[in-house]
Design a protein around this motif. Structure first.
Motif, PDB file in Angstrom:
ATOM      1  N   CYS A 112      41.111  26.166  60.354  1.00  0.00           N
ATOM      2  CA  CYS A 112      40.875  25.639  61.689  1.00  0.00           C
ATOM      3  C   CYS A 112      41.982  26.135  62.608  1.00  0.00           C
ATOM      4  O   CYS A 112      43.159  25.867  62.343  1.00  0.00           O
ATOM      5  N   GLN A 125      35.068  18.356  55.431  1.00  0.00           N
ATOM      6  CA  GLN A 125      33.963  17.493  55.855  1.00  0.00           C
ATOM      7  C   GLN A 125      34.203  16.782  57.187  1.00  0.00           C
ATOM      8  O   GLN A 125      33.297  16.727  58.012  1.00  0.00           O
ATOM      9  N   HIS A 127      35.531  17.750  59.796  1.00  0.00           N
ATOM     10  CA  HIS A 127      35.264  18.665  60.908  1.00  0.00           C
ATOM     11  C   HIS A 127      33.772  18.724  61.236  1.00  0.00           C
ATOM     12  O   HIS A 127      33.399  19.108  62.344  1.00  0.00           O
ATOM     13  N   TYR A 128      32.932  18.375  60.279  1.00  0.00           N
ATOM     14  CA  TYR A 128      31.492  18.366  60.519  1.00  0.00           C
ATOM     15  C   TYR A 128      30.981  16.969  60.884  1.00  0.00           C
ATOM     16  O   TYR A 128      29.930  16.833  61.485  1.00  0.00           O
ATOM     17  N   GLU A 129      31.729  15.923  60.500  1.00  0.00           N
ATOM     18  CA  GLU A 129      31.244  14.555  60.664  1.00  0.00           C
ATOM     19  C   GLU A 129      31.906  13.780  61.801  1.00  0.00           C
ATOM     20  O   GLU A 129      31.279  12.920  62.401  1.00  0.00           O
ATOM     21  N   VAL A 130      33.179  14.049  62.092  1.00  0.00           N
ATOM     22  CA  VAL A 130      33.904  13.299  63.120  1.00  0.00           C
ATOM     23  C   VAL A 130      33.684  13.974  64.470  1.00  0.00           C
ATOM     24  O   VAL A 130      33.980  15.163  64.637  1.00  0.00           O
ATOM     25  N   ALA A 131      33.175  13.229  65.411  1.00  0.00           N
ATOM     26  CA  ALA A 131      32.816  13.791  66.723  1.00  0.00           C
ATOM     27  C   ALA A 131      34.001  14.498  67.389  1.00  0.00           C
ATOM     28  O   ALA A 131      33.835  15.565  67.979  1.00  0.00           O
ATOM     29  N   TRP A 133      36.338  16.160  66.129  1.00  0.00           N
ATOM     30  CA  TRP A 133      36.726  17.411  65.473  1.00  0.00           C
ATOM     31  C   TRP A 133      35.620  18.475  65.488  1.00  0.00           C
ATOM     32  O   TRP A 133      35.840  19.601  65.078  1.00  0.00           O
ATOM     33  N   LYS A 134      34.432  18.102  65.948  1.00  0.00           N
ATOM     34  CA  LYS A 134      33.304  19.033  65.885  1.00  0.00           C
ATOM     35  C   LYS A 134      33.478  20.253  66.775  1.00  0.00           C
ATOM     36  O   LYS A 134      32.875  21.279  66.534  1.00  0.00           O
ATOM     37  N   ASP A 135      34.319  20.152  67.817  1.00  0.00           N
ATOM     38  CA  ASP A 135      34.513  21.305  68.696  1.00  0.00           C
ATOM     39  C   ASP A 135      35.709  22.164  68.280  1.00  0.00           C
ATOM     40  O   ASP A 135      36.061  23.112  68.957  1.00  0.00           O
ATOM     41  N   HIS A 136      36.325  21.845  67.133  1.00  0.00           N
ATOM     42  CA  HIS A 136      37.432  22.665  66.628  1.00  0.00           C
ATOM     43  C   HIS A 136      36.923  24.052  66.245  1.00  0.00           C
ATOM     44  O   HIS A 136      35.780  24.202  65.820  1.00  0.00           O
ATOM     45  N   LYS A 137      37.767  25.052  66.389  1.00  0.00           N
ATOM     46  CA  LYS A 137      37.375  26.439  66.102  1.00  0.00           C
ATOM     47  C   LYS A 137      37.651  26.754  64.631  1.00  0.00           C
ATOM     48  O   LYS A 137      38.795  26.910  64.229  1.00  0.00           O
TER      49      LYS A 137
END
Length: 197
Positions: A112, A125, A127-131, A133-137
């Protein structure tokens, strides 16, 4: 009656001294377990007897006895593990390690640029589930994350300043490179690949 399932990993049976699966496990009075050989070697080379994990010191050297229950569990765990294929691979030479695994480190599946850290499948996980963190590169595993960060702002380098011929972060673009000709880093990379530079 339904049988309860117990989820354990290899880390639960790892000696914190040799970082391998416990062999002839012994449990000392503070409750921590180690390989008999690891603990004996450690105490033979030391003036005092203390727990290598919590540093609790014992006035007299405790008598070490094999933890038979833990030994039986280890046998069953090893047998089960041999019967089923491993779900995840440990990081070997040439692979990027997960920054959040303890004990033996699993192979990172993604790095990341926002955090900046590398993650195995389990630790990735959120990064896919917590809103938040979803925009992290997320990028392919990269051991050189520090080189992809702006030294001044510790943000990911996302812009190429054509005026200064350098990679910059968004903060640099607003503060120090305002009015310069800038493009997205990916655009500059693609153009250089096409032109063969």
């Amino acid at each position: 009656m339904a049988e309860a399932q117990l989820f354990v990993s290899q880390d639960d049976f790892t000696c914190s001294m040799c970082l391998d699966t416990l062999t002839d496990p012994v449990t000392i009075p503070c409750g921590h377990s180690f390989c008999l050989k690891c603990l004996t070697d450690c105490w033979d080379q030391s003036q005092e007897c203390s727990c290598p994990q919590c540093r609790h010191t014992f006035t007299t050297r405790p008598t070490l006895r094999r933890n038979t229950l833990l030994n039986e569990i280890l046998k069953k765990f090893t047998k089960t593990r041999l019967c089923s294929p491993p779900s995840q691979n440990y990081a070997g030479p040439g692979y990027v390690e997960c920054d959040f695994c303890t004990g033996k480190k699993l192979r990172a599946m993604k790095s990341c640029l926002t955090c900046p850290a590398s993650y195995c499948q389990t630790h990735l996980q959120p990064h896919y589930e917590v809103a938040a963190w979803k925009d992290h590169k997320l990028v392919d595993p990269d051991r050189n994350l520090k080189e992809k960060l702006c030294e001044k702002h510790q943000k990911s380098l996302e812009i190429f300043c054509e005026t200064d011929d350098t990679c910059i972060c968004m903060m640099c673009g607003v503060t120090e490179h305002n009015g310069h000709k800038m493009v997205k880093l990916e655009t500059e990379r693609e153009e250089k690949q096409v032109s063969g530079v």
